[in-house]
Design a protein around this motif. Structure first.
Motif, PDB file in Angstrom:
ATOM      1  N   HIS A   1       0.832  -1.203   0.000  1.00  0.00           N
ATOM      2  CA  HIS A   1       0.000   0.000   0.000  1.00  0.00           C
ATOM      3  C   HIS A   1       0.871   1.260   0.000  1.00  0.00           C
ATOM      4  CE1 HIS A   1      -2.894   3.046   1.283  1.00  0.00           C
ATOM      5  NE2 HIS A   1      -3.691   2.357   0.492  1.00  0.00           N
ATOM      6  N   VAL A   2       1.952   1.220   0.770  1.00  0.00           N
ATOM      7  CA  VAL A   2       2.890   2.362   0.785  1.00  0.00           C
ATOM      8  C   VAL A   2       3.416   2.593  -0.629  1.00  0.00           C
ATOM      9  CG1 VAL A   2       5.196   3.066   1.562  1.00  0.00           C
ATOM     10  CG2 VAL A   2       3.561   2.159   3.213  1.00  0.00           C
ATOM     11  N   ARG A   3       3.794   1.515  -1.307  1.00  0.00           N
ATOM     12  CA  ARG A   3       4.303   1.638  -2.683  1.00  0.00           C
ATOM     13  C   ARG A   3       3.218   2.172  -3.613  1.00  0.00           C
ATOM     14  NH1 ARG A   3       8.929  -1.384  -4.067  1.00  0.00           N
ATOM     15  NH2 ARG A   3       8.119  -1.512  -6.187  1.00  0.00           N
ATOM     16  N   SER A   4       2.000   1.687  -3.390  1.00  0.00           N
ATOM     17  CA  SER A   4       0.877   2.091  -4.232  1.00  0.00           C
ATOM     18  C   SER A   4       0.625   3.606  -4.125  1.00  0.00           C
ATOM     19  CB  SER A   4      -0.336   1.257  -3.817  1.00  0.00           C
ATOM     20  OG  SER A   4      -1.517   1.936  -3.955  1.00  0.00           O
ATOM     21  N   VAL A   5       0.660   4.134  -2.890  1.00  0.00           N
ATOM     22  CA  VAL A   5       0.447   5.575  -2.676  1.00  0.00           C
ATOM     23  C   VAL A   5       1.555   6.382  -3.355  1.00  0.00           C
ATOM     24  CG1 VAL A   5       0.412   7.387  -0.889  1.00  0.00           C
ATOM     25  CG2 VAL A   5      -0.843   5.254  -0.538  1.00  0.00           C
ATOM     26  N   ALA A   6       2.756   5.790  -3.402  1.00  0.00           N
ATOM     27  CA  ALA A   6       3.905   6.484  -4.012  1.00  0.00           C
ATOM     28  C   ALA A   6       3.957   6.274  -5.529  1.00  0.00           C
ATOM     29  CB  ALA A   6       5.191   5.994  -3.358  1.00  0.00           C
ATOM     30  N   GLY A   7       2.866   5.765  -6.097  1.00  0.00           N
ATOM     31  CA  GLY A   7       2.815   5.621  -7.562  1.00  0.00           C
ATOM     32  C   GLY A   7       3.069   4.208  -8.048  1.00  0.00           C
ATOM     33  N   GLY A   8       3.179   3.253  -7.106  1.00  0.00           N
ATOM     34  CA  GLY A   8       3.373   1.852  -7.506  1.00  0.00           C
ATOM     35  C   GLY A   8       2.061   1.200  -7.917  1.00  0.00           C
ATOM     36  N   THR A   9       2.082  -0.116  -8.053  1.00  0.00           N
ATOM     37  CA  THR A   9       0.893  -0.858  -8.473  1.00  0.00           C
ATOM     38  C   THR A   9      -0.272  -0.609  -7.511  1.00  0.00           C
ATOM     39  OG1 THR A   9       2.404  -2.565  -9.230  1.00  0.00           O
ATOM     40  CG2 THR A   9       0.071  -3.156  -9.109  1.00  0.00           C
ATOM     41  N   PRO A  10      -1.441  -0.212  -8.016  1.00  0.00           N
ATOM     42  CA  PRO A  10      -2.586   0.021  -7.128  1.00  0.00           C
ATOM     43  C   PRO A  10      -3.007  -1.261  -6.402  1.00  0.00           C
ATOM     44  CG  PRO A  10      -3.013   0.850  -9.352  1.00  0.00           C
ATOM     45  CD  PRO A  10      -1.740   0.067  -9.423  1.00  0.00           C
ATOM     46  N   VAL A  11      -3.294  -1.100  -5.117  1.00  0.00           N
ATOM     47  CA  VAL A  11      -3.696  -2.249  -4.284  1.00  0.00           C
ATOM     48  C   VAL A  11      -5.044  -1.951  -3.653  1.00  0.00           C
ATOM     49  CG1 VAL A  11      -3.072  -3.710  -2.318  1.00  0.00           C
ATOM     50  CG2 VAL A  11      -1.288  -2.701  -3.711  1.00  0.00           C
ATOM     51  N   LEU A  12      -5.969  -2.864  -3.832  1.00  0.00           N
ATOM     52  CA  LEU A  12      -7.287  -2.714  -3.215  1.00  0.00           C
ATOM     53  C   LEU A  12      -7.469  -3.810  -2.167  1.00  0.00           C
ATOM     54  CD1 LEU A  12     -10.183  -1.457  -3.153  1.00  0.00           C
ATOM     55  CD2 LEU A  12     -10.819  -3.184  -4.852  1.00  0.00           C
ATOM     56  N   ALA A  13      -7.778  -3.400  -0.926  1.00  0.00           N
ATOM     57  CA  ALA A  13      -8.054  -4.393   0.132  1.00  0.00           C
ATOM     58  C   ALA A  13      -9.452  -4.956  -0.075  1.00  0.00           C
ATOM     59  CB  ALA A  13      -7.975  -3.714   1.492  1.00  0.00           C
ATOM     60  N   ARG A  14      -9.557  -6.276   0.062  1.00  0.00           N
ATOM     61  CA  ARG A  14     -10.883  -6.903  -0.045  1.00  0.00           C
ATOM     62  C   ARG A  14     -11.141  -7.720   1.222  1.00  0.00           C
ATOM     63  NH1 ARG A  14     -11.658 -10.263  -5.429  1.00  0.00           N
ATOM     64  NH2 ARG A  14     -10.328 -11.685  -4.253  1.00  0.00           N
ATOM     65  N   ILE A  15     -12.371  -7.672   1.686  1.00  0.00           N
ATOM     66  CA  ILE A  15     -12.749  -8.499   2.835  1.00  0.00           C
ATOM     67  C   ILE A  15     -13.989  -9.293   2.439  1.00  0.00           C
ATOM     68  CG2 ILE A  15     -13.478  -8.523   5.255  1.00  0.00           C
ATOM     69  CD1 ILE A  15     -12.096  -5.762   5.523  1.00  0.00           C
ATOM     70  N   ALA A  16     -13.862 -10.613   2.424  1.00  0.00           N
ATOM     71  CA  ALA A  16     -15.036 -11.458   2.183  1.00  0.00           C
ATOM     72  C   ALA A  16     -15.797 -11.548   3.504  1.00  0.00           C
ATOM     73  CB  ALA A  16     -14.593 -12.835   1.714  1.00  0.00           C
ATOM     74  N   LEU A  17     -17.087 -11.267   3.459  1.00  0.00           N
ATOM     75  CA  LEU A  17     -17.885 -11.220   4.688  1.00  0.00           C
ATOM     76  C   LEU A  17     -18.374 -12.619   5.052  1.00  0.00           C
ATOM     77  CD1 LEU A  17     -19.867  -7.955   3.855  1.00  0.00           C
ATOM     78  CD2 LEU A  17     -17.871  -8.203   5.376  1.00  0.00           C
ATOM     79  N   ILE A  18     -17.569 -13.316   5.842  1.00  0.00           N
ATOM     80  CA  ILE A  18     -17.881 -14.695   6.211  1.00  0.00           C
ATOM     81  C   ILE A  18     -18.477 -14.718   7.620  1.00  0.00           C
ATOM     82  CG2 ILE A  18     -16.989 -17.056   6.383  1.00  0.00           C
ATOM     83  CD1 ILE A  18     -16.435 -15.760   3.644  1.00  0.00           C
TER      84      ILE A  18
END
Ligand code: SF4
Ligand code: SF4
Length: 297
Positions: A209-226
């Motif tokens: 995520h730190v890399r993503s904010v600095a222009g790296g590959t975008p990262v999306l957090a996902r949570i499956a609602l189990i």
């Protein structure tokens, strides 16, 4: 060239695994063993025998073919089964099925070539999923680099249990988007329900995520609602806190899918809890409330 790992399938025309129309390569094998796994066919690294009791016509040819004596009256004795798959060859109804096959790089690229016009018009591409694709880091790097050379958008779905160093060196340069699953924040509960510590996953998310904010590959957090696992009040609160602390402002909340029960039973598993219905609108709203300050996608 890396040895091609086993895959469960290459699914075409998916609208659920990233933007646009996508082909999804489901790799076999996962370092975690979540007891609610939605894709149980992807958990094990080896080929497996699936048996659909509802499709069995009791022709009996499989019983005769089985040299291990593992089949009897519509039942598979998993202790005895050697996974020779002789029964699959003679099953007339498709009730017995092999899960897992080797797919070469060339085969996956051919699929991508064929669907490229659909990717282009819809903003889609190829998603690698599982199981856990990064378990096959070398092959994955070669595959994604070849897809990028074809001009195809690539998306990685991951549980985050990988060597960051290896991922950054081999895979990250060829990934356009990462969907990163966050599961249980309490380490002891994560060990109990997912089979190992969550420390590496959480550290990897933070780093990416730190890399993503600095222009790296975008990262999306996902949570499956189990239910009873990830979708508890304590866990959702802890997950929101963790994501906030990482500086994340977007999260995907995925619906519980009770269809995993049937898949697990076909592989000889026993589902860990019996919830067979989808989430209610109230349950979804309750879960979203923990992420009121996030963009929920
Ligand atoms: S990380 Fe995903 S694929 Fe692996 S066991 Fe858990 S739910 Fe299944
Ligand atoms: S895979 Fe082989 S050992 Fe297993 S049930 Fe079928 S025939 Fe028997």
């Amino acid at each position: 060239m890396a040895i091609a790992p086993l895959i469960v399938e290459i699914k075409g025309n998916s609208l659920d695994d990233g933007p646009g129309i996508r082909s999804v390569v489901f790799f076999k094998g996962c370092p975690l063993s979540c007891d609610w796994c939605h894709n149980p066919e992807g958990k094990e690294l080896h080929v497996e025998l699936a048996f659909d009791a509802g499709a069995c016509v009791h022709a009996g040819a499989c019983v005769k073919a089985c040299e291990a004596g593992a089949l009897d009256a519509g039942r598979v004795d998993r202790e005895r089964c050697t996974r020779c798959m002789l029964c699959v060859e003679v099953c007339p109804s498709g009730a017995l099925r092999t899960v897992g096959r080797q797919a070469t790089l060339a085969e996956i690229l051919r699929v991508a070539e064929r669907y490229k016009p659909f990717y282009r018009t819809s903003g889609g591409g190829v998603t690698v999923s599982g199981g856990e694709p990064t378990l096959h880091m070398e092959f994955l790097g070669e595959l994604l680099s070849a897809l990028k050379a074809l001009g195809v958008h690539t998306l990685l779905e991951t549980c985050g249990q990988f060597s960051l160093e290896s991922y950054l060196a081999r895979v990250d340069p060829y990934v356009d988007q990462v969907y990163f699953d966050i599961k249980i924040l309490d380490d002891e509960a994560h060990r109990r329900h997912c089979g190992s510590s969550n420390a590496r996953t959480l550290a990897n998310f933070r780093a990416l995520h730190v890399r993503s904010v600095a222009g790296g590959t975008p990262v999306l957090a996902r949570i499956a609602l189990i239910p009873e696992r990830t979708a508890t009040a304590e866990n959702l609160e802890a997950a929101a806190r963790f994501l906030r602390d990482c500086g994340a402002s977007r999260v995907a909340l995925l619906d519980y899918n009770p269809l995993w029960h049937a898949k697990a039973v076909k592989l000889g598993g026993t589902p860990c809890f019996a919830r067979s219905s989808w989430l209610t609108p109230e349950e979804r709203a309750r879960a979203r409330a923990y992420f009121a300050d996030f963009e929920v996608v």
